[in-house]
Structure formats: structure tokens, C-alpha cells
Design a protein around this motif. Structure first.
Motif, PDB file in Angstrom:
ATOM      1  N   VAL A   1       0.747  -1.261  -0.100  1.00  0.00           N
ATOM      2  CA  VAL A   1       0.013  -0.088   0.027  1.00  0.00           C
ATOM      3  C   VAL A   1       0.762   1.247  -0.066  1.00  0.00           C
ATOM      4  O   VAL A   1       0.684   2.115  -0.633  1.00  0.00           O
ATOM      5  CB  VAL A   1      -0.791   0.033   1.223  1.00  0.00           C
ATOM      6  CG1 VAL A   1      -1.684   1.223   1.318  1.00  0.00           C
ATOM      7  CG2 VAL A   1      -1.853  -1.273   1.061  1.00  0.00           C
ATOM      8  N   ILE A   2       1.934   1.287   0.784  1.00  0.00           N
ATOM      9  CA  ILE A   2       2.741   2.381   1.116  1.00  0.00           C
ATOM     10  C   ILE A   2       3.579   2.677  -0.575  1.00  0.00           C
ATOM     11  O   ILE A   2       3.555   3.904  -0.949  1.00  0.00           O
ATOM     12  CB  ILE A   2       4.115   2.147   1.783  1.00  0.00           C
ATOM     13  CG1 ILE A   2       3.403   2.368   3.242  1.00  0.00           C
ATOM     14  CG2 ILE A   2       5.175   2.878   1.379  1.00  0.00           C
ATOM     15  CD1 ILE A   2       3.612   3.796   3.670  1.00  0.00           C
ATOM     16  N   ALA A   3       3.710   1.622  -1.140  1.00  0.00           N
ATOM     17  CA  ALA A   3       4.429   1.827  -2.503  1.00  0.00           C
ATOM     18  C   ALA A   3       3.451   2.445  -3.354  1.00  0.00           C
ATOM     19  O   ALA A   3       3.822   3.547  -4.229  1.00  0.00           O
ATOM     20  CB  ALA A   3       4.804   0.492  -3.246  1.00  0.00           C
ATOM     21  N   GLN A   4       2.170   2.083  -3.414  1.00  0.00           N
ATOM     22  CA  GLN A   4       1.095   2.752  -4.428  1.00  0.00           C
ATOM     23  C   GLN A   4       0.829   4.206  -3.859  1.00  0.00           C
ATOM     24  O   GLN A   4       0.439   5.016  -4.519  1.00  0.00           O
ATOM     25  CB  GLN A   4      -0.118   1.904  -4.522  1.00  0.00           C
ATOM     26  CG  GLN A   4       0.388   0.507  -5.077  1.00  0.00           C
ATOM     27  CD  GLN A   4      -0.980  -0.283  -5.882  1.00  0.00           C
ATOM     28  OE1 GLN A   4      -2.074   0.442  -5.906  1.00  0.00           O
ATOM     29  NE2 GLN A   4      -0.643  -1.509  -6.122  1.00  0.00           N
ATOM     30  N   TYR A   5       0.901   4.200  -2.668  1.00  0.00           N
ATOM     31  CA  TYR A   5       0.575   5.461  -2.054  1.00  0.00           C
ATOM     32  C   TYR A   5       1.343   6.584  -2.210  1.00  0.00           C
ATOM     33  O   TYR A   5       1.325   7.658  -2.851  1.00  0.00           O
ATOM     34  CB  TYR A   5       0.469   5.336  -0.526  1.00  0.00           C
ATOM     35  CG  TYR A   5       0.437   6.789   0.228  1.00  0.00           C
ATOM     36  CD1 TYR A   5      -0.624   7.589   0.489  1.00  0.00           C
ATOM     37  CD2 TYR A   5       1.577   7.407   0.797  1.00  0.00           C
ATOM     38  CE1 TYR A   5      -0.699   8.662   1.079  1.00  0.00           C
ATOM     39  CE2 TYR A   5       1.769   8.488   1.665  1.00  0.00           C
ATOM     40  CZ  TYR A   5       0.292   9.275   1.733  1.00  0.00           C
ATOM     41  OH  TYR A   5       0.395  10.194   2.273  1.00  0.00           O
ATOM     42  N   GLN A   6       2.742   6.081  -2.268  1.00  0.00           N
ATOM     43  CA  GLN A   6       3.861   7.098  -2.811  1.00  0.00           C
ATOM     44  C   GLN A   6       4.150   7.211  -4.263  1.00  0.00           C
ATOM     45  O   GLN A   6       5.152   7.823  -4.817  1.00  0.00           O
ATOM     46  CB  GLN A   6       5.179   6.729  -2.111  1.00  0.00           C
ATOM     47  CG  GLN A   6       5.062   7.080  -0.425  1.00  0.00           C
ATOM     48  CD  GLN A   6       6.302   6.395   0.143  1.00  0.00           C
ATOM     49  OE1 GLN A   6       6.925   5.661  -0.179  1.00  0.00           O
ATOM     50  NE2 GLN A   6       6.566   7.072   1.533  1.00  0.00           N
ATOM     51  N   SER A   7       3.418   6.271  -5.174  1.00  0.00           N
ATOM     52  CA  SER A   7       3.611   5.886  -6.534  1.00  0.00           C
ATOM     53  C   SER A   7       5.241   5.832  -6.828  1.00  0.00           C
ATOM     54  O   SER A   7       5.721   6.109  -7.771  1.00  0.00           O
ATOM     55  CB  SER A   7       3.253   7.202  -7.229  1.00  0.00           C
ATOM     56  OG  SER A   7       1.876   7.381  -7.106  1.00  0.00           O
TER      57      SER A   7
END
Lengths: 347, 264
Positions: free
Chosen positions: A243-249
Motif C-alpha cells: 500500500v505504501i508503494a502505491q501511496y507514494q507511487s
């Protein structure tokens, strides 16, 4: 603290209520923490910073829940976390990059669970020391993560669809969609973990961390329980990473370093508020602790701490929290010794 | 019920410290027997129990439980048939879990652990009834973490847990040795009652010779990993602690441990 003497002299406390004294005193650090946090939020942070801290806090709560399972329930500090977090990042980023952000999240959970199974199997089936088993998996995951990311140490999701942009399009304009998505995922995670820990299987896992003799004597395969526990713990950790990865793109192959300590710090902060007596209080501790931790970090940045000091900061929190009982004991002993000396001198 | 055929266990094999803990042990225990086991320190009492429940793997020989060869089954697999109490009251219960959760875990003995809820309403009523029969007031403290109970209460609870699903065999490894005399007596009384009521085949290790003769219907005396005496029937009924100690002293060079003499 200047007002503490009031308690000692009984000015505030009625003697008949002395039993509650301990409760009141243990309430003080909580109160101070809450006040400090509110002050930080009000005075120091802009609205964007508050939102950012809240969003990150919600997502890192999932990490804290995963670490709670290995650290508190199985009673084993699981170093796999640093690797499985990045594993979640890598898997999620690759899928999102290729246009499947949702599958990416599910795949991240599965990949994390597998890494947990590996650590668990090393520990139980092959009798590798718990800490060492985690380090072995963690080290292996460095290479594996880079392979998953096709050799790139970082991948950007610039202009790619993520779960966040997907819901941004679905939700009306002006809604804090990032918070809603993060909170939604966290809610599912919390409900799952609460339900699971109260099932027969979940209870068996809890008992395994509590008393392995008893578990085996109750015809439960303690090895299997540990493996399942590690699988779920690292599934959560990888979910958080995904989720963090997609949050930070943005996905970074070194993003997981220090996650175990950061998660442990969150849990310890949360336990100041809620304790660790029941499952509910433990879950609340993990969630609230992770959010509070992010606010503390935001505050630290706003008064000039640099991002590179984060890890030092969380390491100090964890070390201090673990040392507090010993320091207290040492202080009491010194105090008594000094008192005895003083008494002798006057006699 | 329980059969041991030529069971051997050696510790530290091939080193200076090699010690035969069980030596060609042959034993046959009938269904419904309540057997007490005595012997000096290092006689092999605990090793015998650990061999039966699977904590130690035997070097050679066979262990049969209810006609089934369990020699190579692992501890948790055998635990389906065996209820067990340790000497240390802390070992039998999970301290951070509540009384009802502990009982819930024990209630699932021999069954597969599923994703169904750990404790149902019906279970709780069963637990309450069973706990009330202990007479320790635990039935009103079902939500208390077990870690807050005293040693005697924990041992009584462990006994409940070991027998809540009636086991084929109950192993008691000096389960009252760590308790004060009064509590020990009470726990022994409860043990005796539960064993009698459910007609459970039981093996009880004790250091107390008087208890060994008072409870059960058969007494085994172990010495240096061997079965020294097997006393039952009329001979046992007429036997006093003095007789037994004399018999023991005559047949072995072992010095009875101080503990045994003091307690007898």
C-alpha cells in the motif's frame, strides 16, 4: 514535574482512594503524550502535514499489526519484516506498473506470507535460531526483491493507476480519498485480525507464544502454529509495504530497512495508552501507536530533524522503552542506598 | 492399555556422561489402572513419562497405547490420547490467556483447529459446571488471565484441562510436588475423584511413599532405569510405608533420597 508532590502529600488524593493512586500516576504520561500530540497538531503542522501524517500512520498501522503478531503474540522478534516489507513494495509496484494495482496488493500479501513461511520453517523444521532465521530470509529477500523489480533499485508509478488514483476517480471531488482508502484497508485488516485471534486456530497460535509445553500437551502442533503465525504476520507487513508503494507511487528496494524497529516503536508508544492486556487493547495500541509515531516524526521534522535521523530516533525509542524497567530499578536502588546512608549519618 | 516392550533410552550416548535412563523396560498397564510410580532421583521415573508422551524419543523398543504403536508418533500427535500434568504449575497453562480460553484450547484436544470461534456459549456453560466441581471459585473468574492464579489453582485447572476431553491415559509427573502440603492434598483429592469418576487409566509419579500406597491400585518402584518392584492386590493393601522402604533398601544399593524419607 512540579505538581507530582501534590499527589505525594495527599493534597489531591483522598487517603481512602489510595488504591487509585497508581492508576492516576500511570495516567500522567498518557495525558502528557496526548497534550503534546494535540499541541503539535495545532501549532506546528499545516493541514497537509496533518493529512500526510494520518495517511502514513494508517498505512503503517498495518505494519504494526503484523509486527504485533510476531513480536507480542509469538514472542519472537522477526527480522524477516525488513525484507518482507520491501517484498510487498516490489510486488505491488511491479503489478501496478503493469496496470494491475489491485492484484498487486493481493500478490504482495501472498508473497509476504510465503516469506513468513520460509522463516517459520527454518525456525521450526530446521531448528535455526529465531533471530538468525529472520536474518537469513531477510538477506535472501534483498536479492529476490531486486529480481522482482527487474534489477531496478527503484521504480516510479508516475502517471500509472494505483488503488489510490482509482478511488480518487470514484469518489466525489474534495473528499480526502487517500485517508478513506488507507482507513478502509486498515479496517479490513483490524477486523480480520480480531476475528482470527478468537478462532480456534488463532487461540492455538496465541497459546504457542505463551506456553509451548501446554500447546503440545493439548495435541496442537506448535511448529505449524508458529509457521502460520509468521505467514500472517509477514502477510500484513507486505500488505503495508504494497500500500505504501502505491501511496507514494514509488517503489524503493531499500525501503524496508529498519521497519521492525519502527513498528516496535509504534507498538510501544501505543501500549503507553492502552496497555497490552486484551486483544482489543493490543490492536488499539498497534494502530494508535503507529499513527502517533507518524505525528511525532512530522513534528520532529517541523522543528528541524532530518529524515535521515528517523531510524536513530526509532532505535532510541525502542531501546529506552525496553530499558525503562531496569532504569527504574536502578534508580530505586540508588535512592534507597542514599536514604540509608543519610539515616545512618543522622543517627 | 499401555504396553512398553523392551524400551531403551540412553542419554549422551558415546560420551563419558553416558547414562542408561531406561533399560529394557517392559511394562503392561491395564485399562482403568491407577498406577503410582516411585523411585530415587535418576531412577527413570520422569524419563518413563517423557518416553510415553513423546518428549523423548526411545532408542529401541516399542510403546503401544490402546493397541496402537505410538513409538514414532510425535508429542502433539500422542497428546490426542494422553492428558498430562507437569511438576511445574507454570507449564500446564498459558498465563496471558483467560481461564475460559485455556479450557477452550484443551477442549479441542484431538480435534482439528479450525476457523470456528474458539469458545462457544455452550462451551462456556460446560466449563462453568466443571470448574464449579473443583470448589475453588474459579467458575466466577472465567475472564481472569491464568497468570494471576496461585500455583494450586493453576494445577487444578491444568488437571481440568487434561481431563476435559477424557484421555486414554493420564500422566501425572509429581504434579503436587511444587505445592504447599495443604494445597497438594486438595489437588490430590481432586485428582483421585476425577480419575475415579471417569475411570481414566493413570500413571502418577510421586516422591511421597504414603501417597503412592494410598492412591491407586498398583505401585511401581523404579531403580536405575529398571522396574524393581511391581506391587498390587492384597500384598499392596497390607503394605505400610515402612515395609516398602525396607523392601526397597534390601533390594538395591540406592540410597533413598532425603525427600522421600522426610515425606514418608
Amino acid at each position: 514535574m512540579p505538581f507530582l508532590f501534590l499527589f505525594k502529600k495527599g493534597i489531591i488524593m483522598d487517603k481512602s482512594k489510595r488504591i487509585n493512586k497508581n492508576k492516576v500516576i500511570s495516567f500522567i504520561p498518557k495525558l502528557i503524550l496526548v497534550v503534546v500530540l494535540l499541541l503539535i497538531i495545532n501549532l506546528k503542522l499545516t493541514q497537509t502535514q496533518v493529512y500526510g501524517a494520518l495517511e502514513l500512520g494508517l498505512i503503517y498501522s498495518i505494519l504494526a499489526l503484523g509486527i504485533f503478531i510476531s513480536l507480542r503474540i509469538l514472542d519472537i522478534p522477526d527480522l524477516t519484516v525488513d525484507g518482507s516489507f520491501t517484498l510487498g513494495v516490489a510486488v505491488s509496484v511491479i503489478f501496478a506498473y503493469n496496470g494491475h494495482p489491485f492484484i498487486g496488493i493481493v500478490a504482495a500479501i501472498a508473497a509476504g506470507a510465503i516469506s513468513g513461511i520460509v522463516t517459520g520453517a527454518l525456525q521450526t523444521k530446521l531448528n535455526v535460531q529465531p533471530i538468525l532465521a529472520g536474518i537469513i530470509t531477510l538477506t535472501a529477500l534483498y536479492s529476490i526483491n531486486l529480481h522482482i523489480m527487474d534489477g531496478n533499485p527503484n521504480i516510479s508509478l508516475w502517471k500509472k493507476e494505483t488503488i489510490f488514483t482509482y478511488f480518487q476517480g470514484k469518489l466525489p471531488e474534495g473528499v480526502p480519498y487517500k485517508i478513506i482508502v488507507a482507513a478502509g484497508i486498515l479496517l479490513i485488516a483490524v477486523v480480520f485480525i480480531y476475528w482470527f485471534l478468537n478462532t480456534q486456530l488463532g487461540m492455538a497460535i496465541r497459546a504457542t507464544g505463551d506456553n509451548e509445553y501446554m500447546v503440545r500437551a493439548s495435541s496442537i502442533n506448535s511448529d505449524r502454529m508458529k509457521i502460520i503465525g509468521f505467514a500472517i504476520a509477514n502477510g500484513f507487513v507486505a500488505l503495508s509495504g504494497g500500500v505504501i508503494a502505491q501511496y507514494q507511487s514509488y517503489g524503493d528496494a531499500n525501503g524496508g530497512t529498519g521497519m521492525l524497529v519502527a513498528g516496535a516503536a509504534s507498538i510501544i508508544i501505543g501500549e503507553v495508552f492502552f496497555g497490552k492486556h486484551t486483544i482489543v487493547s493490543c490492536i488499539l495500541s498497534s494502530v494508535v501507536g503507529a499513527i502517533a509515531y507518524r505525528f511525532i516524526l512530522s513534528f520532529a521534522i517541523s522543528i528541524g530533524m532530518e529524515a535521515m535521523d528517523f531510524k536513530l530516533f526509532s532505535a532510541i525509542i525502542v531501546a529506552l522503552a525496553i530499558c525503562v524497567p531496569t532504569i527504574k530499578k536502578m534508580a530505586t536502588r540508588t535512592y534507597r542506598r542514599m536514604k540509608d546512608k543519610g539515616g545512618n549519618a543522622s543517627a | 492399555m499401555l504396553k512398553l516392550n523392551d524400551v531403551n533410552i540412553t542419554f549422551n550416548k558415546g560420551t563419558v556422561n553416558e547414562r542408561k535412563a531406561l533399560c529394557e523396560m517392559n511394562l503392561h498397564i491395564n485399562k482403568g489402572d491407577f498406577v503410582t510410580v516411585i523411585g530415587s532421583n535418576g531412577a527413570g521415573k520422569s524419563t518413563l513419562m517423557n518416553a510415553v508422551c513423546g518428549s523423548y524419543e526411545v532408542d529401541s523398543g516399542h510403546i503401544l497405547l490402546a493397541g496402537k504403536d505410538v513409538t514414532r508418533l510425535r508429542e502433539h500427535q500422542r497428546a490426542k490420547y494422553i492428558g498430562r500434568l507437569f511438576q511445574d504449575p507454570l507449564k500446564g497453562t498459558a498465563p496471558n490467556m483467560t481461564i475460559e480460553e485455556n479450557l477452550g484450547l484443551a477442549y479441542g484436544r484431538g480435534k482439528k483447529r479450525t476457523l470456528a470461534f474458539g469458545i462457544s456459549k455452550r462451551d462456556i456453560n460446560v466449563f462453568r459446571e466443571k470448574l464449579a466441581s473443583l470448589g475453588l471459585g474459579l467458575e466466577d473468574r472465567m475472564k481472569t488471565p491464568v497468570g494471576l492464579l496461585s500455583g494450586g489453582q493453576r494445577q487444578a485447572l491444568t488437571l481440568m484441562m487434561a481431563t476435559i476431553v477424557t484421555p486414554s491415559l493420564l500422566l501425572l509427573d509429581e504434579h503436587t510436588a511444587a505445592l504447599d502440603p495443604k494445597t497438594a492434598g486438595k489437588v490430590l483429592e481432586i485428582t483421585n475423584r476425577i480419575v475415579k469418576e471417569n475411570n481414566i487409566t493413570t500413571l502418577m509419579i510421586t516422591h511421597n511413599i504414603q501417597n503412592a500406597l494410598e492412591y491407586g491400585n498398583r505401585t511401581l518402584v523404579l531403580s536405575q532405569g529398571k522396574l524393581l518392584m511391581d506391587i498390587e492386590g492384597e500384598r499392596r493393601e497390607n503394605m505400610t510405608t515402612e515395609d516398602l522402604m525396607k523392601l526397597y533398601a534390601d533390594s538395591t544399593d540406592d540410597v533413598m533420597s532425603d525427600k522421600m524419607i522426610l515425606k514418608s
